[in-house]
Design a protein around this motif. Structure first.
Motif, mmCIF file in Angstrom:
data_model
loop_
_atom_site.group_PDB
_atom_site.id
_atom_site.type_symbol
_atom_site.label_atom_id
_atom_site.label_comp_id
_atom_site.label_asym_id
_atom_site.label_seq_id
_atom_site.Cartn_x
_atom_site.Cartn_y
_atom_site.Cartn_z
ATOM 1 N N ARG A 1 36.558 85.264 26.560
ATOM 2 C CA ARG A 1 35.581 84.310 27.076
ATOM 3 C C ARG A 1 36.277 83.058 27.604
ATOM 4 O O ARG A 1 35.926 82.549 28.670
ATOM 5 C CB ARG A 1 34.606 83.941 25.956
ATOM 6 C CG ARG A 1 33.598 82.862 26.308
ATOM 7 C CD ARG A 1 32.735 82.541 25.092
ATOM 8 N NE ARG A 1 31.717 81.547 25.402
ATOM 9 C CZ ARG A 1 31.896 80.232 25.388
ATOM 10 N NH1 ARG A 1 33.107 79.751 25.049
ATOM 11 N NH2 ARG A 1 30.913 79.411 25.674
ATOM 12 N N PHE B 1 29.932 83.600 35.801
ATOM 13 C CA PHE B 1 30.744 84.125 34.702
ATOM 14 C C PHE B 1 31.063 85.601 34.951
ATOM 15 O O PHE B 1 32.211 86.043 34.784
ATOM 16 C CB PHE B 1 29.995 83.964 33.373
ATOM 17 C CG PHE B 1 30.801 84.360 32.163
ATOM 18 C CD1 PHE B 1 31.580 83.429 31.490
ATOM 19 C CD2 PHE B 1 30.771 85.665 31.685
ATOM 20 C CE1 PHE B 1 32.333 83.797 30.372
ATOM 21 C CE2 PHE B 1 31.512 86.042 30.577
ATOM 22 C CZ PHE B 1 32.305 85.100 29.911
ATOM 23 N N LEU C 1 24.743 81.910 28.163
ATOM 24 C CA LEU C 1 24.969 80.729 28.996
ATOM 25 C C LEU C 1 23.648 80.070 29.386
ATOM 26 O O LEU C 1 22.579 80.636 29.199
ATOM 27 C CB LEU C 1 25.793 81.101 30.222
ATOM 28 C CG LEU C 1 27.163 81.722 29.897
ATOM 29 C CD1 LEU C 1 27.925 82.018 31.168
ATOM 30 C CD2 LEU C 1 27.979 80.821 28.972
ATOM 31 N N GLU C 2 23.737 78.886 29.960
ATOM 32 C CA GLU C 2 22.568 78.039 30.117
ATOM 33 C C GLU C 2 21.578 78.542 31.162
ATOM 34 O O GLU C 2 20.381 78.329 31.029
ATOM 35 C CB GLU C 2 22.992 76.613 30.508
ATOM 36 C CG GLU C 2 23.956 75.931 29.544
ATOM 37 C CD GLU C 2 25.400 76.316 29.797
ATOM 38 O OE1 GLU C 2 25.871 76.184 30.947
ATOM 39 O OE2 GLU C 2 26.046 76.764 28.839
ATOM 40 N N GLY D 1 26.548 86.657 29.907
ATOM 41 C CA GLY D 1 26.092 85.391 30.461
ATOM 42 C C GLY D 1 24.598 85.191 30.356
ATOM 43 O O GLY D 1 24.126 84.087 30.073
ATOM 44 N N ARG E 1 24.932 80.252 36.296
ATOM 45 C CA ARG E 1 26.166 80.218 35.505
ATOM 46 C C ARG E 1 26.498 81.619 34.977
ATOM 47 O O ARG E 1 27.662 82.011 34.951
ATOM 48 C CB ARG E 1 26.014 79.230 34.361
ATOM 49 C CG ARG E 1 27.313 78.946 33.611
ATOM 50 C CD ARG E 1 27.196 77.670 32.815
ATOM 51 N NE ARG E 1 28.330 77.462 31.922
ATOM 52 C CZ ARG E 1 29.499 76.982 32.308
ATOM 53 N NH1 ARG E 1 29.706 76.679 33.574
ATOM 54 N NH2 ARG E 1 30.478 76.804 31.434
ATOM 55 N N ALA E 2 25.496 82.369 34.585
ATOM 56 C CA ALA E 2 25.720 83.743 34.136
ATOM 57 C C ALA E 2 26.320 84.587 35.260
ATOM 58 O O ALA E 2 27.246 85.383 35.045
ATOM 59 C CB ALA E 2 24.415 84.360 33.653
ATOM 60 N N LEU F 1 36.045 81.505 31.392
ATOM 61 C CA LEU F 1 35.555 80.150 31.633
ATOM 62 C C LEU F 1 36.601 79.295 32.341
ATOM 63 O O LEU F 1 36.264 78.472 33.206
ATOM 64 C CB LEU F 1 35.148 79.505 30.309
ATOM 65 C CG LEU F 1 33.876 80.065 29.661
ATOM 66 C CD1 LEU F 1 33.679 79.456 28.280
ATOM 67 C CD2 LEU F 1 32.654 79.819 30.539
#
Length: 344
Positions: A327, A307, A298-299, A294, A303-304, A331
């Protein structure tokens, strides 16, 4: 994705069937596992380019361990295959309700415990990598293994890799005359990412914060913020501290979440109530793999973190050490799945 390297000990896992006690029936389920190998397999399932470093005996058991990792897409081409030594073993009795799980180690004189500084050509190994991951388990098994781990993180830092460590305190392993804090403190000083639970930080590094009580089971968010801040104050090189929060209502019913103190502040994940746990061994390793993935893909940090928690939640549903989830599955759970309905 850039190559990720993990280093540690893979073991033969011998587990009593189902929730049976040891030798309640005359058989044990044989698979393989181990913290850093678990991270490597999970990362491979997430689509990462990952290599694993270890040492195994040159016999059918050692070769089978490497073959299984290879079959999951993990590069094991630079592992040492030794004429002397053995593969470590751990025995597992899966708990249920009020009866906890039990782990018994048999790791003396394993091949990796004999590998000290100079056993691996880290400069060559790290030549095409960007991330290196270790745990506090390997340094606990022998002085030689601690020396090899410290040499590895130093080399990784010098070569510009991002280095993560899961502290993974194991009281049953620290027996060779050095304490966890004096060994792990040196290793953490070369890491940018630290993963742990509250007990790991206190027992591995000797760091405590107000209101953190590992026995109470009561999880106070501010306590974990203070604990992570104290760790960063002690080790200024650490940029991100992830702390997993497990509420053990029983052996097969846990609350599961995590916090992360990182570059963009303090983040708290979604909380999962995991009932009817199939196998919690490897859950922390699945979290580590999810976080490594993550933070690269990821952004943002929040969010990481989510995840990583979702990936670990799914691991609790899978027998064995390895988190065999994709993945897309992680998600889907993050985004509101989890009903368990048949996918047609």
């Amino acid at each position: 994705m850039a190559k990720i390297i993990t280093f540690g000990e893979i073991m033969l896992r011998l587990k009593a069937p189902g929730q049976e006690r040891f030798f309640q029936s005359p058989g044990l389920e044989a698979t393989f596992g181990g913290g850093e190998a678990n991270v490597a397999v999970s990362l491979a399932h997430l689509g990462c380019d990952v290599s694993y470093l270890t040492a195994v005996p040159d016999n059918p058991i050692g070769r089978a361990a490497l073959a299984q990792l290879r079959g999951y897409g993990v590069d094991v081409s630079r592992c040492r295959v030794e004429k002397d030594g053995r593969l470590g073993i751990y025995f597992l009795e899966n708990g249920a309700c009020a009866r906890p799980s039990v782990v018994v180690y048999d790791r003396e004189e394993s091949c990796i415990s004999r590998c000290g500084a100079g056993s691996f050509d880290w400069k060559s190994i790290f030549s095409d990598a960007l991330w290196f991951h270790v745990t506090g388990i390997t340094p606990a098994i022998s002085q030689a293994a601690a020396d090899a781990t410290l040499e590895a993180v130093r080399a990784a830092q010098e070569l510009g890799l991002r280095v993560s460590v899961d502290l993974n305190y194991r009281k049953k392993l620290w027996k060779y005359g050095r304490s966890a804090p004096e060994v792990m403190g040196q290793i953490v000083s070369h890491c940018q990412v630290v993963i742990a639970n509250e007990e790991d930080i206190q027992k591995s590094l000797g760091i405590a914060a107000p209101q953190v009580d590992v026995e109470s089971g009561h999880l106070e968010e501010e306590s974990y913020r203070l604990l992570a801040q104290q760790l960063q104050k002690t080790y200024p090189n650490v940029e991100q501290v992830a702390i997993t929060l497990r509420e053990s209502h029983s052996a097969d019913n846990n609350g599961w979440s995590a916090v992360l103190l990182g570059k963009t502040g303090f983040h708290r994940s979604r909380k999962y109530q995991i009932a009817d746990i199939v196998d919690r061994v490897g859950g922390g390793d699945a979290f580590s793999a999810g976080l490594i993935y993550g933070l690269q893909e990821l952004e943002d940090e929040e969010r990481a973190l989510n995840f990583a928690v979702a990936a670990s939640c799914l691991k609790h549903t899978i027998p064995g050490d390895f988190n065999l989830t994709s993945r897309e599955e992680v998600l889907a759970l993050m985004e509101g799945g989890g009903s368990g309905r048949v996918q047609r």
